[in-house]
Design a protein around this motif. Structure first.
Motif, PDB file in Angstrom:
ATOM      1  N   ASN A 157       0.856  -1.187   0.000  1.00 32.67           N
ATOM      2  CA  ASN A 157       0.000   0.000   0.000  1.00 32.67           C
ATOM      3  C   ASN A 157       0.888   1.231   0.000  1.00 32.67           C
ATOM      4  O   ASN A 157       1.186   1.800   1.048  1.00 32.67           O
ATOM      5  CB  ASN A 157      -0.926  -0.010   1.217  1.00 32.67           C
ATOM      6  N   ALA A 158       1.340   1.627  -1.190  1.00 34.89           N
ATOM      7  CA  ALA A 158       2.326   2.700  -1.309  1.00 34.89           C
ATOM      8  C   ALA A 158       1.812   4.025  -0.753  1.00 34.89           C
ATOM      9  O   ALA A 158       2.548   4.768  -0.104  1.00 34.89           O
ATOM     10  CB  ALA A 158       2.734   2.870  -2.773  1.00 34.89           C
ATOM     11  N   ALA A 159       0.544   4.336  -1.004  1.00 36.16           N
ATOM     12  CA  ALA A 159      -0.007   5.602  -0.526  1.00 36.16           C
ATOM     13  C   ALA A 159       0.053   5.682   0.994  1.00 36.16           C
ATOM     14  O   ALA A 159       0.436   6.711   1.565  1.00 36.16           O
ATOM     15  CB  ALA A 159      -1.446   5.769  -1.019  1.00 36.16           C
ATOM     16  N   ASN A 173      -0.144   2.175  -6.467  1.00 33.89           N
ATOM     17  CA  ASN A 173      -0.261   1.736  -5.081  1.00 33.89           C
ATOM     18  C   ASN A 173       0.728   0.622  -4.728  1.00 33.89           C
ATOM     19  O   ASN A 173       0.634   0.018  -3.669  1.00 33.89           O
ATOM     20  CB  ASN A 173      -1.686   1.267  -4.770  1.00 33.89           C
ATOM     21  N   THR A 174       1.681   0.362  -5.631  1.00 35.17           N
ATOM     22  CA  THR A 174       2.653  -0.698  -5.362  1.00 35.17           C
ATOM     23  C   THR A 174       4.099  -0.263  -5.582  1.00 35.17           C
ATOM     24  O   THR A 174       5.012  -0.906  -5.066  1.00 35.17           O
ATOM     25  CB  THR A 174       2.393  -1.924  -6.258  1.00 35.17           C
ATOM     26  N   LEU A 175       4.323   0.793  -6.320  1.00 33.29           N
ATOM     27  CA  LEU A 175       5.670   1.230  -6.680  1.00 33.29           C
ATOM     28  C   LEU A 175       5.971   2.590  -6.063  1.00 33.29           C
ATOM     29  O   LEU A 175       5.169   3.516  -6.150  1.00 33.29           O
ATOM     30  CB  LEU A 175       5.804   1.328  -8.200  1.00 33.29           C
ATOM     31  N   ILE A 176       7.138   2.705  -5.443  1.00 29.33           N
ATOM     32  CA  ILE A 176       7.599   3.979  -4.892  1.00 29.33           C
ATOM     33  C   ILE A 176       8.988   4.262  -5.445  1.00 29.33           C
ATOM     34  O   ILE A 176       9.858   3.394  -5.439  1.00 29.33           O
ATOM     35  CB  ILE A 176       7.667   3.958  -3.355  1.00 29.33           C
ATOM     36  N   VAL A 177       9.189   5.475  -5.922  1.00 26.17           N
ATOM     37  CA  VAL A 177      10.509   5.923  -6.358  1.00 26.17           C
ATOM     38  C   VAL A 177      10.929   7.092  -5.478  1.00 26.17           C
ATOM     39  O   VAL A 177      10.133   8.007  -5.219  1.00 26.17           O
ATOM     40  CB  VAL A 177      10.494   6.343  -7.836  1.00 26.17           C
ATOM     41  N   GLY A 178      12.161   7.046  -4.993  1.00 25.66           N
ATOM     42  CA  GLY A 178      12.672   8.101  -4.137  1.00 25.66           C
ATOM     43  C   GLY A 178      13.938   8.717  -4.689  1.00 25.66           C
ATOM     44  O   GLY A 178      14.743   8.035  -5.331  1.00 25.66           O
ATOM     45  N   SER A 233       4.667   7.897  -5.640  1.00 28.36           N
ATOM     46  CA  SER A 233       4.028   6.623  -5.979  1.00 28.36           C
ATOM     47  C   SER A 233       2.984   6.818  -7.068  1.00 28.36           C
ATOM     48  O   SER A 233       2.076   6.011  -7.214  1.00 28.36           O
ATOM     49  CB  SER A 233       3.368   5.999  -4.736  1.00 28.36           C
ATOM     50  N   GLY A 234       3.124   7.904  -7.847  1.00 28.75           N
ATOM     51  CA  GLY A 234       2.100   8.259  -8.815  1.00 28.75           C
ATOM     52  C   GLY A 234       2.280   7.712 -10.210  1.00 28.75           C
ATOM     53  O   GLY A 234       1.812   8.322 -11.172  1.00 28.75           O
TER      54      GLY A 234
END
Length: 215
Positions: A133-135, A187-192, A180-181
């Motif tokens: 749940n990325a959000a 809702n599964t991928l996050i880039v930082g 995470s957009g």
């Protein structure tokens, strides 16, 4: 004495246009890799998403650069990375995610008057993680920043359910941004993207480009 006649170790004021261009290059390389792992609808639409996202991230990061020169001890790229990397590792460990990729680069800063210099650099880290749940993960991250009195520079909930956040650590001046957009995995991928402020390299020209993660 620095190349611009100022004492060695004096932080430059990055030229916003030059700094943003460098960040765009790093962000586009990283975002291109990220979306290649996904399944784009069309090559054209993906290219537009990569360019737009990279510019947005880079512009946001450029806004976090210092507005005035501040004295700082000259430092080697090795020492800067060894100082910065543990902060990022500690932060990522607080997120309920699994790391897919973690890269580090030495990028160029412009000098006090906008000039290019082989001595001025900052450390940049790119990270990709997977979450159930990325959000929710990002909302928890921004709440944690706020509880530590970090300066929240961006907190946006996107139409596709993704979240885009950014903040500055008031102690170190380091900038953090998470997104995470992505259309294929909001809702599964996050880039930082994580960046230090600018430093003056203590031993000749800085080793720009990819850098080994400290072991």
């Amino acid at each position: 004495m620095g190349v611009d006649g100022k004492p060695a170790g004096c932080r430059g004021v990055p030229n916003r246009r030059g700094e943003t261009a460098e960040m765009v290059r790093s962000a586009k390389v990283w975002l291109s890799w990220v979306v290649q792992q996904l399944k784009p609808e069309t090559e054209t639409s993906m290219s537009l998403r990569v360019t737009s996202a990279a510019i947005a991230v880079a512009t946001m990061a450029a806004m976090l650069t210092p507005a005035t020169a501040q004295p700082h001890q000259a430092i080697s790229a090795d020492d800067a990375v060894r100082s910065f990397a543990p902060h990022i590792e500690t932060f990522i460990a607080t997120l309920d995610t699994e790391t897919d990729r973690l890269d580090i680069r030495i990028n160029r800063c412009t000098g006090q008057r906008g000039e290019l210099s082989d001595l001025m650099f900052y450390v940049w880290v790119g990270w990709r993680g997977a979450a159930d749940n990325a959000a929710e993960v990002l909302e928890q991250a921004v709440d944690a920043w706020a509880s530590q009195d970090w300066k929240i520079t961006r907190h946006r909930q996107l139409d596709n359910g993704g979240v885009n956040i950014a903040a500055t650590d008031p102690v170190t001046g380091n900038s953090y941004s998470l997104d995470s957009g992505f259309a294929a995995g909001p809702n599964t991928l996050i880039v930082g993207f994580f960046s230090t402020q600018c430093f003056e390299h203590s031993h000749g020209a800085a080793p720009f480009g990819s850098f080994a993660w400290p072991g």
